[in-house]
Scaffold this motif. Structure first.
Motif, PDB file in Angstrom:
ATOM      1  N   ILE A  43      -5.030   4.765   6.352  1.00 22.30           N
ATOM      2  CA  ILE A  43      -3.785   4.272   5.750  1.00 22.30           C
ATOM      3  C   ILE A  43      -3.803   2.758   5.628  1.00 22.30           C
ATOM      4  CG2 ILE A  43      -1.280   4.089   6.053  1.00 22.30           C
ATOM      5  CD1 ILE A  43      -2.332   6.894   5.150  1.00 22.30           C
ATOM      6  N   GLU A  47      -3.738   0.710   2.077  1.00 27.55           N
ATOM      7  CA  GLU A  47      -2.715  -0.304   1.792  1.00 27.55           C
ATOM      8  C   GLU A  47      -3.361  -1.655   1.464  1.00 27.55           C
ATOM      9  OE1 GLU A  47       1.271   1.072   4.135  1.00 27.55           O
ATOM     10  OE2 GLU A  47      -0.263   0.043   5.349  1.00 27.55           O
ATOM     11  N   SER A  48      -4.393  -2.003   2.199  1.00 23.96           N
ATOM     12  CA  SER A  48      -5.062  -3.284   1.992  1.00 23.96           C
ATOM     13  C   SER A  48      -5.832  -3.320   0.672  1.00 23.96           C
ATOM     14  CB  SER A  48      -6.002  -3.546   3.162  1.00 23.96           C
ATOM     15  OG  SER A  48      -6.766  -4.701   2.930  1.00 23.96           O
ATOM     16  N   ASN A  51      -3.385  -2.940  -2.266  1.00 22.24           N
ATOM     17  CA  ASN A  51      -2.239  -3.854  -2.212  1.00 22.24           C
ATOM     18  C   ASN A  51      -0.913  -3.108  -2.407  1.00 22.24           C
ATOM     19  OD1 ASN A  51      -1.102  -6.381  -1.814  1.00 22.24           O
ATOM     20  ND2 ASN A  51      -1.037  -6.811  -4.008  1.00 22.24           N
ATOM     21  N   ILE A  52      -0.737  -2.057  -1.614  1.00 25.59           N
ATOM     22  CA  ILE A  52       0.497  -1.273  -1.654  1.00 25.59           C
ATOM     23  C   ILE A  52       1.024  -1.109  -0.235  1.00 25.59           C
ATOM     24  CG2 ILE A  52      -0.140   0.023  -3.741  1.00 25.59           C
ATOM     25  CD1 ILE A  52      -0.778   2.421  -1.866  1.00 25.59           C
ATOM     26  N   ALA A  53       2.271  -0.742  -0.140  1.00 20.76           N
ATOM     27  CA  ALA A  53       2.867  -0.371   1.142  1.00 20.76           C
ATOM     28  C   ALA A  53       3.264   1.099   1.029  1.00 20.76           C
ATOM     29  CB  ALA A  53       4.088  -1.223   1.442  1.00 20.76           C
ATOM     30  N   ILE A  54       2.707   1.910   1.883  1.00 19.90           N
ATOM     31  CA  ILE A  54       3.025   3.334   1.869  1.00 19.90           C
ATOM     32  C   ILE A  54       4.289   3.531   2.697  1.00 19.90           C
ATOM     33  CG2 ILE A  54       2.237   5.638   2.496  1.00 19.90           C
ATOM     34  CD1 ILE A  54      -0.645   4.584   2.076  1.00 19.90           C
ATOM     35  N   LYS A  77       1.010   6.144  -7.609  1.00 19.53           N
ATOM     36  CA  LYS A  77       1.505   4.823  -7.196  1.00 19.53           C
ATOM     37  C   LYS A  77       1.153   3.756  -8.227  1.00 19.53           C
ATOM     38  CE  LYS A  77       3.582   4.917  -3.225  1.00 19.53           C
ATOM     39  NZ  LYS A  77       4.955   4.505  -3.108  1.00 19.53           N
TER      40      LYS A  77
END
Length: 80
Positions: A43, A47-48, A51-54, A77
């Motif tokens: 996870i 995210e890294s 460049n997203i936030a789950i 996404k």
């Protein structure tokens, strides 16, 4: 994005978490040897790299239990 989601997932993320990328996208990652620490690393790496936030409500193993589900999640996404 110049490189495909699958290429980044296979060549970078799975390499980082030290799990072999499955030939069958429906193979359960538990069968590939992922454990709870590996799931957290998965996870964080997703995210890294993307460049997203789950969101917390999405952080269920069932949503990320196969390479196919991960690709589908990331595709959704990137479209949203």
């Amino acid at each position: 994005m110049s490189r495909s989601i699958e290429v980044i997932l296979r060549d970078e993320i799975f390499d980082e978490i030290e799990i072999e990328y499955p030939d069958d996208h429906n193979t359960n990652l538990l069968d590939q040897g992922i454990d709870s620490a590996g799931f957290i690393k998965l996870i964080v790496s997703i995210e890294s790299k993307f460049n997203i936030a789950i969101p917390d409500e999405d952080l269920l193993f069932e949503n990320f239990s196969t390479a196919g589900l991960i690709i589908n999640y990331l595709t959704a996404k990137s479209i949203a």
